[in-house]
Design a protein around this motif. Structure first.
Motif, PDB file in Angstrom:
ATOM      1  N   LEU A 140      97.612   6.512  74.717  1.00  0.00           N
ATOM      2  CA  LEU A 140      97.764   6.578  73.292  1.00  0.00           C
ATOM      3  C   LEU A 140      96.184   7.027  72.863  1.00  0.00           C
ATOM      4  N   ARG A 141      94.804   6.694  73.915  1.00  0.00           N
ATOM      5  CA  ARG A 141      93.645   6.892  73.523  1.00  0.00           C
ATOM      6  C   ARG A 141      93.440   7.891  72.502  1.00  0.00           C
ATOM      7  N   SER A 142      93.485   9.082  73.176  1.00  0.00           N
ATOM      8  CA  SER A 142      92.857  10.721  73.434  1.00  0.00           C
ATOM      9  C   SER A 142      94.256  10.745  71.678  1.00  0.00           C
ATOM     10  N   THR A 143      94.963  10.023  71.241  1.00  0.00           N
ATOM     11  CA  THR A 143      95.651  11.179  69.986  1.00  0.00           C
ATOM     12  C   THR A 143      95.336   9.772  68.915  1.00  0.00           C
ATOM     13  N   MET A 144      95.109   8.078  69.300  1.00  0.00           N
ATOM     14  CA  MET A 144      94.638   7.022  67.585  1.00  0.00           C
ATOM     15  C   MET A 144      92.926   7.078  67.853  1.00  0.00           C
ATOM     16  N   ILE A 145      92.275   7.861  68.645  1.00  0.00           N
ATOM     17  CA  ILE A 145      91.126   7.750  68.129  1.00  0.00           C
ATOM     18  C   ILE A 145      89.660   8.969  68.560  1.00  0.00           C
ATOM     19  N   GLU A 146      89.095   9.331  67.781  1.00  0.00           N
ATOM     20  CA  GLU A 146      87.926  10.170  68.673  1.00  0.00           C
ATOM     21  C   GLU A 146      86.746   9.993  69.721  1.00  0.00           C
ATOM     22  N   THR A 147      87.340  10.228  71.470  1.00  0.00           N
ATOM     23  CA  THR A 147      87.085  10.639  71.752  1.00  0.00           C
ATOM     24  C   THR A 147      86.916  11.674  73.481  1.00  0.00           C
TER      25      THR A 147
ATOM     26  N   ALA B  35      93.626   0.021  82.477  1.00  0.00           N
ATOM     27  CA  ALA B  35      93.015   1.284  81.334  1.00  0.00           C
ATOM     28  C   ALA B  35      93.394   0.088  79.905  1.00  0.00           C
ATOM     29  N   ILE B  36      93.500  -0.608  79.523  1.00  0.00           N
ATOM     30  CA  ILE B  36      93.495  -1.521  78.068  1.00  0.00           C
ATOM     31  C   ILE B  36      91.528  -1.390  78.348  1.00  0.00           C
ATOM     32  N   PHE B  37      90.947  -1.914  78.807  1.00  0.00           N
ATOM     33  CA  PHE B  37      89.419  -2.342  78.585  1.00  0.00           C
ATOM     34  C   PHE B  37      88.861  -1.096  79.292  1.00  0.00           C
ATOM     35  N   PHE B  38      88.788  -0.172  79.919  1.00  0.00           N
ATOM     36  CA  PHE B  38      87.961   1.026  79.742  1.00  0.00           C
ATOM     37  C   PHE B  38      88.580   1.900  79.815  1.00  0.00           C
ATOM     38  N   SER B  39      88.316   3.452  79.769  1.00  0.00           N
ATOM     39  CA  SER B  39      89.212   5.178  80.467  1.00  0.00           C
ATOM     40  C   SER B  39      88.998   5.172  81.577  1.00  0.00           C
ATOM     41  N   TRP B  40      89.920   5.487  81.261  1.00  0.00           N
ATOM     42  CA  TRP B  40      90.221   6.319  83.273  1.00  0.00           C
ATOM     43  C   TRP B  40      89.177   7.004  83.694  1.00  0.00           C
ATOM     44  N   ASP B  41      88.591   7.904  82.977  1.00  0.00           N
ATOM     45  CA  ASP B  41      86.908   8.709  83.183  1.00  0.00           C
ATOM     46  C   ASP B  41      86.035   7.596  84.134  1.00  0.00           C
ATOM     47  N   SER B  42      85.663   6.577  82.800  1.00  0.00           N
ATOM     48  CA  SER B  42      84.518   6.120  83.561  1.00  0.00           C
ATOM     49  C   SER B  42      84.732   5.001  84.874  1.00  0.00           C
ATOM     50  N   LEU B  43      85.879   5.237  85.598  1.00  0.00           N
ATOM     51  CA  LEU B  43      85.689   5.042  87.130  1.00  0.00           C
ATOM     52  C   LEU B  43      85.743   5.754  87.981  1.00  0.00           C
TER      53      LEU B  43
ATOM     54  N   PHE C 202      83.726  -1.059  71.557  1.00  0.00           N
ATOM     55  CA  PHE C 202      84.524  -1.529  72.428  1.00  0.00           C
ATOM     56  C   PHE C 202      85.410  -1.804  71.961  1.00  0.00           C
ATOM     57  N   PRO C 203      86.268  -2.763  69.962  1.00  0.00           N
ATOM     58  CA  PRO C 203      87.479  -2.951  70.154  1.00  0.00           C
ATOM     59  C   PRO C 203      87.532  -1.832  69.542  1.00  0.00           C
ATOM     60  N   ASN C 204      87.040  -0.673  69.154  1.00  0.00           N
ATOM     61  CA  ASN C 204      88.227   0.664  69.228  1.00  0.00           C
ATOM     62  C   ASN C 204      88.313   1.448  70.076  1.00  0.00           C
ATOM     63  N   GLN C 205      88.055   1.037  71.241  1.00  0.00           N
ATOM     64  CA  GLN C 205      88.646   1.485  72.424  1.00  0.00           C
ATOM     65  C   GLN C 205      89.573   0.351  73.133  1.00  0.00           C
ATOM     66  N   MET C 206      89.693  -0.293  72.903  1.00  0.00           N
ATOM     67  CA  MET C 206      90.340  -1.843  72.968  1.00  0.00           C
ATOM     68  C   MET C 206      91.745  -0.884  72.719  1.00  0.00           C
TER      69      MET C 206
END
Length: 263
Positions: free
Chosen positions: A222-229, A192-200, A58-62
């Motif tokens: 930021l999520r798509s460029t900073m972490i592998e998701t 979308a700090i604690f969740f991704s848009w797709d998870s909704l 979770f911290p990595n996603q956040m």
């Protein structure tokens, strides 16, 4: 004959003066900018994963969301609050509007200060995140991702300043205390700090409503460029959303600024 002062000189004088004022209150600025990220990171990025309520991932996603949140909120505050005070209390803005430059130059100078502050807000998150979430963070960035990250941060800081310009022409000083719970809190917790848009996808009506929040596009980019998701919003859509919101808010905010300046 007196030398004519260039527009750029007047512009940077305005920016420098506002930055000097902020520098005098640097401790208050750091406290204001760092407190909310610190509490959220401590709670959701350290305590809850440690005691097993949240998964270690979770911290990595956040983390990308915390960077985006700090950037946006700091930029809004850094532009909106001084602008509201200048228009409604100190009336200092009237002196600036007497300068032999376009009215837009005064608005741009306020926005540049907000942009600079937004970058500082984003940078403050880094040491706090590393301190409490370092063992959870896993970055996966290519050279293209690094380049896109810089572009996203730059455009997003402009977005924060344009939203700050708009808010600063609407909110009066006596309403600033209500701005956080009434305006910023909904942006934060639907951003979308604690969740991704797709998870909704499990809540379709909410997935549609949050698209009205510019922070969603910033954090997803930021999520798509900073972490592998694989769950982040497509980069073209998130960046497009950031640009569209920037144009809409910047145009509307500038119109309101000019209207207030000439009244």
């Amino acid at each position: 004959m007196a030398n004519k002062v260039s527009t750029s000189t007047v512009f940077w004088i305005m920016v420098k003066r506002d930055l000097m004022i902020q520098l005098r209150n640097w401790s208050e600025f750091i406290f204001r900018v760092a407190m909310l990220p610190f509490i959220l990171i401590l709670t959701y990025g350290y305590v809850l994963p440690k005691i097993g309520i949240l998964s270690p991932d979770f911290p990595n996603q956040m983390f990308p969301g915390m960077v985006g949140m700090s950037l946006l909120i700091t930029g809004i505050h850094g532009t909106a609050v001084p602008l509201s005070m200048d228009f409604n209390n100190s009336r200092e803005i009237e002196d600036r509007l007497q300068a032999p430059v376009s009215i837009k130059v005064t608005a741009w100078s306020k926005m540049v200060v907000g942009i600079i502050e937004s970058w500082i807000g984003a940078l403050i998150v880094l040491p706090v995140s590393i301190l409490f979430m370092g063992s959870y963070l896993e970055f996966s960035m290519s050279g293209f991702d690094v380049l896109m990250l810089v572009v996203i941060l730059l455009v997003s800081s402009i977005t924060s300043a344009t939203l700050g310009l708009l808010v600063g022409t609407i909110v009066k000083p006596m309403q600033i205390a209500a701005m956080f719970p009434g305006f910023l809190m909904p942006i934060i917790f639907t951003g979308a700090i604690f969740f991704s848009w797709d998870s909704l996808s499990a809540i379709p009506w909410l997935k549609g409503i949050v698209l009205l929040n510019p922070l969603v596009y910033i954090n997803e980019a930021l999520r798509s460029t900073m972490i592998e998701t694989t769950t982040a919003m497509p980069l073209w859509l998130s960046v497009g959303g950031i640009i569209i919101f920037t144009i809409i808010m910047g145009t509307t905010g500038m119109k309101r600024f000019k209207k207030m300046a000439i009244r």
